[in-house]
Scaffold this active site. Sequence first.
Site, PDB file in Angstrom:
ATOM      1  N   ARG A  40       0.831  -1.220   0.000  1.00  0.00           N
ATOM      2  CA  ARG A  40       0.000   0.000   0.000  1.00  0.00           C
ATOM      3  C   ARG A  40       0.861   1.264   0.000  1.00  0.00           C
ATOM      4  O   ARG A  40       0.392   2.348  -0.326  1.00  0.00           O
ATOM      5  CB  ARG A  40      -0.971  -0.009   1.194  1.00  0.00           C
ATOM      6  CG  ARG A  40      -1.910   1.175   1.231  1.00  0.00           C
ATOM      7  CD  ARG A  40      -3.146   0.971   2.118  1.00  0.00           C
ATOM      8  NE  ARG A  40      -2.901   0.172   3.291  1.00  0.00           N
ATOM      9  CZ  ARG A  40      -2.285   0.582   4.400  1.00  0.00           C
ATOM     10  NH1 ARG A  40      -1.875   1.834   4.505  1.00  0.00           N
ATOM     11  NH2 ARG A  40      -2.084  -0.246   5.428  1.00  0.00           N
ATOM     12  N   ASP A  49      -7.978  19.584 -13.410  1.00  0.00           N
ATOM     13  CA  ASP A  49      -8.304  18.290 -13.994  1.00  0.00           C
ATOM     14  C   ASP A  49      -7.979  18.365 -15.484  1.00  0.00           C
ATOM     15  O   ASP A  49      -8.651  19.062 -16.242  1.00  0.00           O
ATOM     16  CB  ASP A  49      -9.791  17.979 -13.750  1.00  0.00           C
ATOM     17  CG  ASP A  49     -10.182  16.580 -14.202  1.00  0.00           C
ATOM     18  OD1 ASP A  49      -9.537  16.049 -15.125  1.00  0.00           O
ATOM     19  OD2 ASP A  49     -11.152  16.032 -13.641  1.00  0.00           O
TER      20      ASP A  49
HETATM   21  C1  LIG Z   1     -12.893  14.984 -16.343  1.00  0.00           C
HETATM   22  C2  LIG Z   1     -12.994  13.780 -15.463  1.00  0.00           C
HETATM   23  N1  LIG Z   1     -12.386  13.799 -14.267  1.00  0.00           N
HETATM   24  C3  LIG Z   1     -12.460  12.749 -13.425  1.00  0.00           C
HETATM   25  C4  LIG Z   1     -13.163  11.600 -13.757  1.00  0.00           C
HETATM   26  C5  LIG Z   1     -13.239  10.459 -12.796  1.00  0.00           C
HETATM   27  O1  LIG Z   1     -12.403   9.425 -13.215  1.00  0.00           O
HETATM   28  P1  LIG Z   1     -12.641   7.864 -12.923  1.00  0.00           P
HETATM   29  O2  LIG Z   1     -13.881   7.459 -13.650  1.00  0.00           O
HETATM   30  O3  LIG Z   1     -11.383   7.244 -13.426  1.00  0.00           O
HETATM   31  O4  LIG Z   1     -12.808   7.715 -11.439  1.00  0.00           O
HETATM   32  C6  LIG Z   1     -13.794  11.529 -15.009  1.00  0.00           C
HETATM   33  C7  LIG Z   1     -14.555  10.334 -15.390  1.00  0.00           C
HETATM   34  O5  LIG Z   1     -15.336  10.352 -16.333  1.00  0.00           O
HETATM   35  C8  LIG Z   1     -13.695  12.664 -15.875  1.00  0.00           C
HETATM   36  O6  LIG Z   1     -14.298  12.658 -17.079  1.00  0.00           O
END
Ligand SMILES: Cc1ncc(COP(=O)(O)O)c(C=O)c1O
Length: 398
Positions: free
Chosen positions: A56, A185
């Site tokens: 982990r 993001d």
């Molecule tokens: C822009 C964005 N951020 C985060 C996520 C979350 O990712 P995960 O589905 O791998 O948990 C997604 C999933 O669709 C996404 O489109």
Amino acid sequence: MSLSEEQAAALSAETVVVAAGRPPRARDEPVNPPLVLSSTYFGTGPLGDGDRGYGRYSNPTWDPFEEALGQLEGAGLPGLLYASGLAAVSSALSLVPAGGVLVMPSHSYAGSLVMATELAEKGFLELRTVDIADTDAVLAQLAPADGHPASMLWLESPTNPMLGVADIRALTAAAHDAGAVVVTDNTFSTPLVQQPLALGSDVVLHSVTKYLSGHSDVVLGALVTSNAGLRAALLHHRTIHGGIAGPFEAWLALRGLRTLALRVERSQASAAVLAERLSTHPRVGSIRFPGLPSDPGHERAKSQMKGFGSVLCIEMAPVVGASGSLSGADAADRMIRALKLWLPATSLGGVESLIERRRRHTAEPVSVPDNLVRLSVGIENVEDLWADLEQALASLGR
Ligand SMILES: Cc1ncc(COP(=O)(O)O)c(C=O)c1O
């Protein structure tokens, strides 16, 4: 590993995705890193443990991917892999202090919004959502004259699924003035298209599930930062909260990363062609794609992205015909059912083209139009993709 930070910095990203994270260039070393499934490690240190300790805390199969991603984002530090994009979101949100203010796009990925909303409802933080494309509105939320300044600015650009484009440079500078940490993001863009750290962000987030792994056969997430203190805090959170990556998924993600540049180049080019054609189709009411000069985010995207990604959204026009009428949402559902090549499935960023009407998900904010269809363009032949869309749109009648 075979690629030092200096070497990676001197190479183009298209080369780094192929060359990073390989075993040492030495006699009989494998060309690809091995998959290590062990949950614990032979202990030789004074406390009975070596550097790795336990599965982990660390795994040799995570290292090449984390190193490659750190190099691609220009972090100077390895990234951190997580069990999913949302596990990475959870870890990033742990940087907001108790009672702190989180400013987030009102059209962030729905899962990130749900998590932040639930934390706010429990009183752990104050959530302020805002149209991230409206710079003045974001500035007002970051440091309101009569309220607490933000502790964290969350950016997603382009947003999922509305494709709003944030002015990352201006917003990160203002957030830092307010004392906030900035998380971006970067799932939609990948480090090949947009580099949030260079634009001022402190932490970059990826749903590795999407473009980075690229084959829709892995669920993983990642965070990257060039700030050693933030990285240590995030690593501690991952270790203690346990949102770690499975080694097999990490190994598959590195394998997928090798072709990222080719996949991104192809899918971006196809998305641009399809967006152009869809923009004049009579069954399409409107289109969102930052690559179109008419898109409100076009100029901003051009100033901070290398390309425009390969996700586009259309709003289906209602159908009024002699044989009956359909709302835009019903027209979208019928069109999607008529497709033979595009796959009606959620997610994005894989080699295969996916399509869905977003509001079929109950978690999707109601401000997302119910006739909005998101298309994730894959790497198939663009004319085959267009022919399938065209016949499905034609099936709605003239
Ligand atoms: C822009 C964005 N951020 C985060 C996520 C979350 O990712 P995960 O589905 O791998 O948990 C997604 C999933 O669709 C996404 O489109």
